[in-house]
Design a protein around this motif. Sequence first.
Motif, PDB file in Angstrom:
ATOM      1  N   THR A 171       0.932  -1.327   0.458  1.00  0.00           N
ATOM      2  CA  THR A 171      -0.460  -0.121  -0.112  1.00  0.00           C
ATOM      3  C   THR A 171       0.629   1.473   0.037  1.00  0.00           C
ATOM      4  O   THR A 171       0.722   2.327  -0.756  1.00  0.00           O
ATOM      5  N   SER A 172       1.802   1.594   0.861  1.00  0.00           N
ATOM      6  CA  SER A 172       2.756   2.348   0.784  1.00  0.00           C
ATOM      7  C   SER A 172       3.648   2.874  -0.535  1.00  0.00           C
ATOM      8  O   SER A 172       3.763   4.080  -0.925  1.00  0.00           O
ATOM      9  N   CYS A 173       4.005   1.551  -1.123  1.00  0.00           N
ATOM     10  CA  CYS A 173       4.765   1.666  -2.813  1.00  0.00           C
ATOM     11  C   CYS A 173       3.397   2.134  -3.321  1.00  0.00           C
ATOM     12  O   CYS A 173       3.964   2.963  -4.687  1.00  0.00           O
ATOM     13  N   VAL A 174       2.485   1.950  -3.759  1.00  0.00           N
ATOM     14  CA  VAL A 174       1.700   2.039  -4.728  1.00  0.00           C
ATOM     15  C   VAL A 174       0.415   3.881  -4.149  1.00  0.00           C
ATOM     16  O   VAL A 174       0.932   4.589  -5.306  1.00  0.00           O
ATOM     17  N   ARG A 175       1.012   3.999  -2.782  1.00  0.00           N
ATOM     18  CA  ARG A 175       0.286   5.757  -2.360  1.00  0.00           C
ATOM     19  C   ARG A 175       2.002   6.505  -2.987  1.00  0.00           C
ATOM     20  O   ARG A 175       1.499   7.919  -3.665  1.00  0.00           O
TER      21      ARG A 175
ATOM     22  N   GLU B 184       1.595   6.664  -6.697  1.00  0.00           N
ATOM     23  CA  GLU B 184       0.672   7.626  -7.128  1.00  0.00           C
ATOM     24  C   GLU B 184       1.328   9.656  -6.773  1.00  0.00           C
ATOM     25  O   GLU B 184       0.717   9.838  -7.661  1.00  0.00           O
ATOM     26  N   ARG B 185       1.671   9.398  -5.596  1.00  0.00           N
ATOM     27  CA  ARG B 185       2.061  10.987  -4.892  1.00  0.00           C
ATOM     28  C   ARG B 185       3.137  11.485  -6.092  1.00  0.00           C
ATOM     29  O   ARG B 185       3.511  12.996  -6.679  1.00  0.00           O
TER      30      ARG B 185
END
Length: 130
Positions: free
Chosen positions: A17-21, A24-25
């Motif tokens: 989840t941290s990698c995806v966020r 995205e940012r």
Amino acid sequence: MRTLPVLVYDGDCAFCTSCVRFAERRIGPRCEATPWQFADLAALGTDERRASHEVLWITPPGRVHGGARAVAKLLLSAGGGWAVLGAALTLPPVSWAARGVYRLVADNRQRMPGGTPACAVPPARRPPAA
């Protein structure tokens, strides 16, 4: 019919989840990101076993790319310098190394920064080596 690719990841894994966020940012891929736990996997052309094993990039027509190839597709979609890096990840011998590094990280994601024991994929849910 979908117009954007879908990035499917493990929403129960803090590292994933941290990698995806982060992507995205900072990277800005042109896709919809969704945890596999909330996705209609059958409609996307995949299943829980594969989605729990690796990140997936699913094109609008339904082609499924997994693991390092999915990461390359994400980078390619962002354009600019990210696309150059994504293209490099598709070419041997870089693609061979990328597959190995991806698998090493994915199999040990519970040990990565932000990872927790819940991030581990039980061996019984891992697909056989290709």
